[in-house]
Design a protein around this motif. Structure first.
Motif, mmCIF file in Angstrom:
data_model
loop_
_atom_site.group_PDB
_atom_site.id
_atom_site.type_symbol
_atom_site.label_atom_id
_atom_site.label_comp_id
_atom_site.label_asym_id
_atom_site.label_seq_id
_atom_site.Cartn_x
_atom_site.Cartn_y
_atom_site.Cartn_z
ATOM 1 N N GLY A 126 17.733 10.018 -9.835
ATOM 2 C CA GLY A 126 16.636 9.641 -8.938
ATOM 3 C C GLY A 126 17.179 8.861 -7.750
ATOM 4 O O GLY A 126 17.925 7.902 -7.933
ATOM 5 N N PHE A 127 16.815 9.303 -6.550
ATOM 6 C CA PHE A 127 17.238 8.583 -5.341
ATOM 7 C C PHE A 127 16.009 8.006 -4.663
ATOM 8 O O PHE A 127 15.086 8.737 -4.323
ATOM 9 N N TYR A 128 15.993 6.694 -4.466
ATOM 10 C CA TYR A 128 14.824 6.040 -3.869
ATOM 11 C C TYR A 128 15.175 5.268 -2.607
ATOM 12 O O TYR A 128 14.744 4.137 -2.412
ATOM 13 N N PHE A 159 0.820 -1.209 0.000
ATOM 14 C CA PHE A 159 0.000 0.000 0.000
ATOM 15 C C PHE A 159 0.857 1.262 0.000
ATOM 16 O O PHE A 159 0.505 2.265 -0.596
ATOM 17 N N PHE A 160 1.987 1.183 0.707
ATOM 18 C CA PHE A 160 2.811 2.376 0.861
ATOM 19 C C PHE A 160 3.967 2.437 -0.146
ATOM 20 O O PHE A 160 4.780 3.338 -0.076
ATOM 21 N N ASP A 161 4.062 1.480 -1.045
ATOM 22 C CA ASP A 161 5.205 1.415 -1.963
ATOM 23 C C ASP A 161 5.430 2.754 -2.662
ATOM 24 O O ASP A 161 4.497 3.409 -3.114
ATOM 25 N N MET A 162 6.743 3.133 -2.728
ATOM 26 C CA MET A 162 7.042 4.460 -3.271
ATOM 27 C C MET A 162 6.871 4.548 -4.789
ATOM 28 O O MET A 162 6.877 5.618 -5.354
ATOM 29 N N ILE A 204 -1.648 4.287 -1.397
ATOM 30 C CA ILE A 204 -1.664 5.311 -0.358
ATOM 31 C C ILE A 204 -0.808 6.514 -0.779
ATOM 32 O O ILE A 204 -1.093 7.657 -0.436
ATOM 33 N N LYS A 205 0.218 6.218 -1.571
ATOM 34 C CA LYS A 205 1.031 7.319 -2.108
ATOM 35 C C LYS A 205 0.144 8.228 -2.989
ATOM 36 O O LYS A 205 0.218 9.450 -2.910
ATOM 37 N N ASP A 217 3.922 14.580 -1.194
ATOM 38 C CA ASP A 217 4.664 13.537 -1.881
ATOM 39 C C ASP A 217 5.167 12.547 -0.832
ATOM 40 O O ASP A 217 6.169 12.794 -0.167
ATOM 41 N N LEU A 218 4.433 11.449 -0.658
ATOM 42 C CA LEU A 218 4.775 10.458 0.364
ATOM 43 C C LEU A 218 5.963 9.625 -0.103
ATOM 44 O O LEU A 218 5.893 8.971 -1.133
ATOM 45 N N ARG A 219 7.050 9.672 0.657
ATOM 46 C CA ARG A 219 8.230 8.917 0.253
ATOM 47 C C ARG A 219 8.676 7.998 1.401
ATOM 48 O O ARG A 219 9.623 8.309 2.126
ATOM 49 N N VAL A 220 7.942 6.906 1.538
ATOM 50 C CA VAL A 220 8.276 5.938 2.584
ATOM 51 C C VAL A 220 9.619 5.289 2.249
ATOM 52 O O VAL A 220 9.829 4.841 1.135
#
Lengths: 344, 431
Positions: free
Chosen positions: B241-243, A178-181, A186-187, A196-199
């Motif tokens: 891009g940084f993830y 659900f939270f995958d970036m 949810i993002k 901008d949700l960045r889990v």
């Protein structure tokens, strides 16, 4: 293991509360208990002992025999490792056990003065309060509402409880989807509100994910207990309250809630233990083994330094600190909170 | 193969009295396809002779394999062979007595061992200061730059050889609608291999090889800070891009065709062939033309095998036999083709070449070529204790850099400080 036995251990007590209302058998048992007590006194001498809380055995060894397996488990899985942890916390040790340097309190000093450790401790406290409050609050809310449902009760309850059957790592994985970036729904939801949700990158975004998943996982547990607590509130008491107060909230606050206090107190301790220790797999799944700048709890840090970093001394010192804190917390809870709990 | 044959004969003779085969175990940290290939290789070994029976056991990740083995060693239950990753090398090598140096193991078993059989890039990393092999290089990889062929055609540019070229190419890729670059595991790519590709000193005491005491990390220097200031500026301009610290989060944009370049492991080739449904190629990881002496070979990544101490002579002989089996060209090529890790011996590399494997799959050769580039003073490797923890500190600070919590210089000052504290702690473990 310990949590699993919770529901069973607790259930009889709920019944007892309501049981005393209808039967008067305790009187007869009390009688026999007195004579037995005299005999027990002979065996044990001293001890003021509350007679109603005494259980009687013919032979003094029998009770010990019954508790022996449990004592063995505690000794092997708790006391022994604890002693080991305390010993190794005074050394800086080669992971393979070849060399070690006695450093006294240095490991403790290093841990306490490290800003990283303090941040983790603060987050753990915050996480504990938030997750416990939310999961207790929501569990209670759902239980109160479920208690009122008449049609389809079973379906409703089953749906609410079923989440409890999910293992924490699986809950973590589901939450992570659900939270995958890259593709988490949810993002997208947060994006609607311009965030901008960045889990995994942003500290607080990860905290939001951690809290949400941990709370979601714990609600069913609290729900079950609150519901059974609510259902053991005797009907005459409810009816009497109905005459006294029209306001549903007042009835809940003045009558139901005090009767739920033992359940709530038990759940409080269980929930704090849950957030401190059992959220480990959820954190592990979310930070994917690489915590970087993401929030974590003290337990996760113990694991990280000890098992990933191979720093046995430092990790032991941290686990001893944690042990002391949790013990102190539990004692405090029992001393100050339990006094206000009325077991009925 | 001949070596193996003689070894097998020798063993058949010595072990003729023993009825049952000697059991040995191998703990490793590989999963997925790579884990399957390990099982296949073990099976091949068991089929090739009947004096030894090897059982491979997956222990999860590299870190988990190492910590399980440490716990097992302390209670006398260690495996015969343990796979240890690059960052854990210092931990196991510093614990003299936990392992038998690979060279000694093989020589004691009466087999030949020649350091020059190995390709130059893999010789130093798992060796001691004198060049003696402590660990047996096994799955070796190099960080290389994969690129999306169509993206470069669309932008009308060539893949960059240097970071200077990247700066001219990247805006054009961005215009063409691509995120120019992503990279997995910045600790490995942009610190460790930044050091080796640009021939920069990484630690005092000869990168940590000469002594444990007093070794200090060098990361807050001008060049290292410059690399990350550039990365941060590129990220702000939408060129990088940084993830986060997770490997696959940074790979995903490349797999989905969003990013034009991805710096990953040569060992990722096998997986990418399945996950990327577009034409991709690869080239060396870029270096800085502006840094004098740059363009050298990269550090070897991946892991090596260590023979653990405290085992009987028969078992050690089996481990030695397996090490020789593993470095035979046939097995190396089999491993290379199935996983994407580079072959560790010259003979295996020649064999893959002569089979025409690289004409068919040129990407597979990039890693090994990069490991054979010119070596420099600082390209041999590094040896720092508690290094997995230092990596954890770096990962934390990198996240802070890219979420604007800290300046690059401050972040590297912190890494320097905490890294040195960890190194000082490690020095106390062995005294």
């Amino acid at each position: 293991m310990t949590r699993g036995s919770g529901p069973r251990a607790r259930a009889p007590r709920c019944n007892q509360n309501s049981g005393t209302q209808v039967t008067d058998t305790p009187m007869t048992t009390l009688e026999t208990e007195r004579t037995l007590l005299a005999r027990l006194r002979a065996w044990y001498s001293a001890e003021d002992a509350n007679p109603t809380k005494r259980v009687q055995f013919d032979r003094p060894l029998t009770p010990w025999l019954f508790v022996l397996p449990q004592l063995a488990v505690v000794a092997i899985f708790f006391y022994w490792p604890s002693v080991q942890a305390v010993t190794s916390s005074f050394y800086i040790e080669d992971p393979f056990g070849f060399g070690s340097t006695f450093v006294g309190m240095e490991n403790y000093g290093d841990a306490v003065t490290s800003s990283q450790y303090r941040d983790t401790a603060l987050f753990t406290a915050f996480f504990c309060v938030v997750v416990t409050a939310l999961s207790l609050g929501l569990g209670l809310l759902l239980a109160v509402k479920a208690d009122k449902v008449i049609r389809g009760t079973e379906t409703y309850k089953t749906l609410l409880i079923s989440v409890y059957a999910i293992a924490p790592p699986v809950a973590g994985l589901m939450g992570m989807m659900f939270f995958d970036m890259h593709m988490g729904p949810i993002k997208d939801l947060f994006a609607l509100f311009g965030h901008d949700l960045r889990v995994g990158i942003d500290y607080w975004d990860t905290a939001i994910a951690l809290i949400t998943i941990s709370v979601w996982k714990q609600i069913p547990y609290n729900f079950i207990f609150f519901l059974s607590g609510l259902q053991s509130v005797p009907v005459p008491v409810r009816e009497a309250a109905l005459i006294d107060a029209r306001s549903g909230w007042r009835r809940f606050r003045d009558v139901i809630l005090p009767l739920l206090a033992p359940t709530a107190f038990f759940l409080l301790i269980i929930n704090i233990t849950y957030t401190m220790f059992d959220t480990f797999p959820i954190i592990d799944v979310i930070v994917k083994d690489k915590p970087a700048n993401n929030p974590m709890t003290l337990v996760y840090k113990v694991y990280l330094d000890g098992f990933k970093g191979n720093d046995i001394g430092g990790s032991s010192a941290q686990s001893v600190i944690l042990m002391v804190v949790v013990a102190a917390l539990t004692v405090l809870q029992f001393r100050f909170l339990e006094r206000r709990v009325h077991y009925g | 193969m001949q070596k193996l044959a003689t070894a097998t004969v020798a063993f058949a003779l010595t072990a003729s009295t023993a009825m049952a085969a000697t059991d040995i175990t191998w703990w490793h940290g590989m999963g997925g396809r790579n884990g399957e290939v390990i099982n296949e290789i073990s099976q091949k070994f068991n089929d090739a002779q009947d004096t030894c029976k090897l059982t491979p056991v997956s222990k999860g990740t590299y870190e988990e394999a190492l910590s399980s083995a440490i716990a097992a060693f302390r209670s006398g239950e260690q495996p015969n062979i343990l796979q240890v990753f690059d960052a854990g090398a210092a931990t196991i090598i510093a614990a003299e007595g936990a392992t038998i140096p690979a060279e000694d193991l093989i020589r004691n078993a009466g087999e030949e061992f020649n350091r020059d059989d190995f390709i130059s890039g893999v010789r130093g990393f798992y060796a001691d200061a004198d060049g003696k092999f402590i660990g047996m290089p096994f799955n070796s990889s190099a960080p290389i730059m994969y690129y999306n062929v169509a993206a470069f055609e669309k932008a009308g540019v060539e893949p960059p050889k240097t970071w200077e070229e990247f700066e001219t190419v990247a805006p054009k890729l961005k215009e063409a609608g691509y995120l120019p670059l992503t990279a997995s595991q910045l600790t490995w790519m942009m610190v460790e291999n930044f050091k080796s590709r640009n021939n920069q000193q990484f630690a005092t005491n000869n990168n940590g090889y000469d002594a444990i005491d007093g070794t200090e990390i060098i990361v807050n220097d001008e060049n290292q800070v410059m690399m990350f200031e550039k990365l941060k500026a590129w990220a702000d301009d939408g060129l990088f891009g940084f993830y986060g610290a997770g490997w696959s989060d940074n790979l995903k944009p490349f797999e989905e065709g969003e990013s034009a370049m991805w710096i990953g492991s040569s060992g990722s080739f096998g997986g990418l062939q399945q996950s990327a449904d577009f034409e991709f190629s690869a080239d060396f990881m870029p270096y800085w033309d502006s840094i004098e002496g740059a363009g050298t070979q990269s550090f070897i990544g991946g892991a090596a095998l260590f023979a653990m101490a405290g085992k009987s002579d028969e078992e050690n002989a089996c481990s030695a036999q397996f090490f020789s089996f593993l470095t035979s060209p046939e097995i190396q090529v089999y491993w290379h083709k199935n996983t994407g890790y580079v072959p560790v011996t010259e003979a295996a590399y020649e064999m893959a070449k002569s089979e025409g494997y690289y004409d068919e799959k040129p990407v597979a050769e990039v890693g090994i070529k990069q490991l054979q580039l010119e070596s420099g003073e600082w390209t041999r490797g590094y040896r720092m204790g508690f290094y997995p923890q230092i990596r954890t500190v770096m990962e934390r600070e990198f996240n802070r850099i890219f979420s604007d919590e800290v300046s690059v210089q401050d972040a590297f000052d912190t890494i320097q400080e905490e890294g040195n504290q960890l190194l000082a702690r490690f020095a106390k473990t062995s005294s």
